[in-house]
Design an enzyme around this catalytic site. Structure first.
Site, short mmCIF file in Angstrom:
data_model
loop_
_atom_site.label_atom_id
_atom_site.label_comp_id
_atom_site.label_asym_id
_atom_site.label_seq_id
_atom_site.Cartn_x
_atom_site.Cartn_y
_atom_site.Cartn_z
N SER A 251 3.66 -1.51 2.66
CA SER A 251 4.61 -0.44 2.36
C SER A 251 4.01 0.90 2.76
CB SER A 251 4.95 -0.43 0.87
OG SER A 251 3.87 0.08 0.12
N ASP A 252 4.89 1.86 3.03
CA ASP A 252 4.42 3.23 3.05
C ASP A 252 4.02 3.59 1.63
OD1 ASP A 252 3.82 5.82 3.83
OD2 ASP A 252 5.63 6.05 5.03
N TRP A 253 3.27 4.66 1.47
CA TRP A 253 2.70 4.98 0.16
C TRP A 253 3.81 5.29 -0.86
CZ3 TRP A 253 -0.37 2.94 3.07
CH2 TRP A 253 -1.75 2.86 2.87
N GLY B 217 6.26 3.39 -1.26
CA GLY B 217 7.51 3.06 -0.57
C GLY B 217 8.09 1.71 -0.92
#
Length: 819
Positions: free
Chosen positions: A225-227, A229
């Protein structure tokens, strides 16, 4: 370690241990499993270097490479391999194993705040560069993380917006760089985007992560995931998201174990995703390895040289009335807000603390000497008031009210902090704290100043006990700063006297609710541009042989977390250029931006260079090009429009841009970038692929012949100038007329070649069957239409010199695995 050995390791693991691999232990790492000898995995930002585990502000120093759009402008995959390889060394020096790069989202708009981080508006160019960057990283056992998968072409409401993109446009454009990264470079990791795709968050989109990525493309790496996210437990696991970042876990850990026990998640699914994590650990050399890497700041001479060369090669010569390269000018006026300020990178997660930063003024002075140069700033291009620096005492409290005794005290040297982890001496919780900052500032000029502050958190600013800025509680409003977690800057006018020392106090408290876990503040003090500032620059220009005006934007404008309000030069820069050009016929404009800008003064100046954000050697790279020591061999990777109103998304429909009711609709389909200008017969200011040079080239004798996987177009390239130089030969496909609506032309192949004067070289441009095909959504397959497929060969999308025809007698579908 073989797949059999990894399976044996998984057999020995408990469910809890498998689950522990699927989320971070902290901001930058995944925990080891000491019982089984499994080492710790560390990751680091980002695309133009390796920051390490430090804050976005300050921290260990690192080499700063050119930004993404600059690398895109090189049109040089071989150079991207070298840069990927060099950044692999930087990642190792920061004790990490995986780089969170490259960024391959396409430049759908001219205003995306993150355009500077992306390579191009075109998927073929983007993919060609990304593949080599990834190979450069992974050949040195550093994992690449291609991002953001997919549909993150705007920074407005990016954590909640749904990008509505039809499947054909997705397949042919936005997914293409990711597909090639999987098939051609075997990328070891992919990062999901924050946004939804057609109503489903990408981090839990089964069609995207399982059907397309794994089943169709054969991806064997991990998806992270993005941070902050990831949004859920079972849906992200079941869709195929291996890793939730950062840690500690919010939706996995005990929640995931409970989901398995309750039957919401199959334990085999956990095992499958854990297998991917162990494979990554093995690839980067930390599976069953306990080697500790200490973070270091290594200033490597070979990286200095590479950055300098790459910065020059990225520079695009947009106009030249026989003025460049400069030939020993007797005197030069060096003017503008970017002349004595090194604009080397954009803002956001790509930023780092460089070893050094060379300004254009310093670069020119080093080569020409001080005696021939006169400098004036002329005007500013800042978005925010100049940062206040000095010695300030910072007291930290374990509450939001600044009450009681501070638990930690330190001295800071600037009133700017990005607070996500490791601050306050580790004695405060990141979601429950406040800070009191106090110090003195001394004023050198009596004037009416602008005091400005913005924050991801509540803030109050006092001067000599007088409350000047109050953004506390209900008075604070969310804006676009600090990744859309912060407010807009609030500015107040204050009258200050020369020689007086003022006591400055800043009170800050974190927000009660914060989606990304970001806190931070910034306080600045400055003077607005005056008529006298511009008059001084004009007077200098009037009395010098040549005037070079360094203008553009900076990382306050081109940054993650917010889009640009327009594509005009900020502040009074257009006015400065016009005034200088009026008194000096030899005026050169050097632009530094992360994307297109309007140029109302273009016909009044003699030369224009686009230098982007070229890394820590900025001033040296720019000077090398201006003085002819390096060829400006960059070519535009994004179309420059005459005006914002000409761009694909400037049709007034909020749902197309910036979005409405939680959706942003890619209504234009494939007609973005140069295809938009072609389809609607709009003349751009500068076309995609355009760029002048100090050498001149011609093309002759194009022909096409069949190859083992399609066709090969051959054309003779000749250097008809007097200097050695580089040309970018570009091949565009003009499809046959048919039922499937297709763009008038599309880039399919390119070659960058260096030739000496009078030299001719035959250039081979491969055109595969996939290049000829379009995606038939009804059939779910790639189709090659019958008819004449014309290949136009030239030096830009609007500068076609040769063409050849490829005739397909009958339409056919491509077989799976044939491309």
């Amino acid at each position: 370690m073989s797949a059999t050995s990894i399976n044996a390791l998984l057999d020995a693991m408990t469910l809890e241990e498998q689950v522990s691999l699927l989320s971070g232990q902290d901001f930058w790492s995944i925990a080891s499993i000491q019982r089984l000898g499994i080492g710790e995995l560390r990751v680091t930002d980002g695309p133009n270097g390796a920051r390490g585990s430090g804050s976005l502000i300050g921290g260990n120093k690192s080499a700063c490479f050119p930004c993404g759009i600059a690398l895109g402008a090189t049109w040089n995959p071989e150079l991207l391999y070298c840069i990927g390889s060099a950044i692999a060394d930087e990642v190792k020096s920061k004790g990490a194993h995986v780089s969170l790069a490259p960024t391959v989202n396409l430049q759908r708009t001219a205003t995306n705040g993150r355009n500077f981080e992306c390579y191009s508006e075109d998927a073929v160019l983007t993919a060609s560069l990304a593949v080599q960057f990834i190979k450069g990283l992974q050949d040195k056992q550093i994992g690449a993380t291609i991002k953001h998968f997919v549909g993150n072409e705007s920074e407005i409401q990016r954590t909640t917006i749904s990008s509505e993109i039809d499947e054909r446009t997705l397949r042919e454009h936005y997914l293409y760089p990711f597909e090639q990264a999987v098939k051609q470079a075997d990328t070891w990791a992919i990062m999901s985007s924050y946004n939804k795709l057609n109503g489903v968050y990408t981090s839990e989109n089964e069609w995207l992560l399982s059907k397309v990525l794994r089943d169709e493309w054969g991806f064997e790496g991990i998806v992270m995931s993005d941070w902050f996210g990831s949004q859920s437990t079972a849906p992200t696991i079941n869709s195929g998201l291996n890793l939730e970042m950062p840690g500690p876990s919010r939706d996995r850990g005990n929640k995931l174990i409970a989901a398995v026990n309750e039957g919401a998640v199959d334990p085999e699914r956990v095992r499958f995703l854990a297998h991917g994590m162990l494979t990554l650990l093995e690839r980067v050399g930390v599976l069953q390895t306990h080697t500790e890497r200490e973070e270091q700041s290594l200033d490597r001479p070979e990286h200095r040289e590479l950055i300098r060369v790459a910065g020059a090669e990225a520079t695009v010569l947009l106009k030249n009335d026989n003025l460049l390269p400069l030939d020993h000018p007797s005197s030069i006026a060096v003017l503008g807000p970017n002349a004595d300020s090194a604009q080397i990178m954009g803002g956001g997660s790509a930023q780092l603390n460089p070893h050094y930063a060379i300004t254009p003024l310093a670069g020119l002075t080093a080569q020409l000497g001080e005696e021939s140069i006169v400098y004036a700033q002329g005007c500013s291009n800042r978005r925010y008031e100049p940062l206040i620096t000095g010695a300030f005492q910072a007291d930290y409290f374990t509450n939001r009210e600044l009450s009681g005794d501070p638990v930690y005290t330190e001295t800071v040297d600037q009133l700017h902090a990005f607070l996500m982890e490791g601050f306050g001496g580790g004695k405060v919780e990141k979601n429950h704290f406040s800070i009191l900052l106090e110090g003195d500032i001394r004023i050198s000029e009596t004037a009416d100043y602008h005091l400005g502050a913005f924050s991801a958190g509540y803030i109050r600013v006092y001067l000599d006990e007088q409350l000047i800025i109050d953004s506390w509680g209900d008075k604070w409003q969310r804006g676009t700063t600090f990744f859309e977690e912060g407010s807009e800057e609030r500015v107040e006018s204050v009258s200050l006297s020369q020689g007086h020392t003022y006591r400055l106090r800043v009170e800050f408290a974190c927000l009660p609710n914060n989606k990304l876990g970001v806190s931070g503040y910034r306080v600045g003090l400055g003077l607005p541009t005056s008529d006298q500032d511009i008059a001084e620059a004009v007077e200098i220009a009037k009395n010098t042989d040549t005037a070079i005006v360094f203008v553009g934007r900076n990382a306050e404008w081109d940054t993650e977390g917010g889009d640009l309000p327009h594509i005009r030069l900020p502040g009074r820069q257009d006015e400065l250029i016009e005034a200088v050009a009026a008194v000096n016929s030899k005026t050169i404009v050097v632009l530094q931006t992360g994307g297109p800008v309007e140029m109302p003064w273009l016909n009044k100046v003699s030369a224009v260079l686009q230098a982007w954000y070229p890394g820590q050697e900025a001033g040296n790279s720019i000077a090398d090009v201006l003085l002819g020591k390096q060829e400006p061999s960059g070519r535009l990777a994004q179309t420059f429009p005459v005006a914002y109103e000409d761009t694909p998304i400037a049709n007034g429909d909020a749902q197309v841009y910036p979005g409405r009711e939680g959706k942003i609709v890619y209504q234009e389909g494939e007609f973005f970038g140069y295809r938009h200008y072609d389809e609607h017969d709009i003349e751009p200011l500068f076309a995609f692929g355009f760029g002048l040079g100090y050498a001149q080239f011609s093309l002759q004798d194009a022909q096409a012949e069949q190859s083992h996987d399609g066709y090969e177009v051959m054309v003779n390239l000749s250097n008809v100038g007097k200097r050695t130089g580089q040309a970018v030969v570009q091949a565009y496909l003009v499809p046959p007329t048919g039922e499937a609506k297709r763009a008038p032309q599309a880039l399919k192949s390119f070659v960058k070649a260096s030739l000496e004067p009078a030299q001719t070289s035959q250039i081979a441009l491969p055109i595969s069957l996939r290049d000829l095909a379009f995606y038939d959504v009804d059939e779910g397959r790639w189709c090659v239409a019958s008819g004449i497929h014309r290949v136009d060969i030239g030096f830009s999308s609007r500068d076609i010199k040769q063409c050849v025809n490829i005739e397909i007698a009958e339409p056919f579908f491509l077989e799976d695995g044939s491309f």
